[in-house]
Design a protein around this motif. Structure first.
Motif: not given
Length: 65
Positions: A60-62
């Motif tokens: 989910s890390y962008r």
């Protein structure tokens, strides 16, 4: 070997927190009574859940561009 002073209390607290979860119980049933049934937690299941959560966070890390 030079260990930091805080390592022993951290290990002892971790053991105290994990002990009831994994079925370590010093209380003995009364004579003639059977021990109460317990659910069996396994370290492997907890590690798998931790890895799933970590993978979900990484996915989910962008990075902001």
């Amino acid at each position: 070997m030079d260990l930091p002073v805080w390592i022993l209390p951290v290990v002892l607290v971790a053991i105290a927190v994990a002990a009831p979860r994994y079925g370590v119980d010093s209380r003995l049933p009364a004579p003639g009574e059977l021990a109460a049934p317990r659910s069996r937690h396994r370290v492997r299941d907890d590690i798998a859940a931790l890895l799933r959560t970590a993978l979900q966070i990484v996915r989910s890390y962008r990075p902001s561009a």
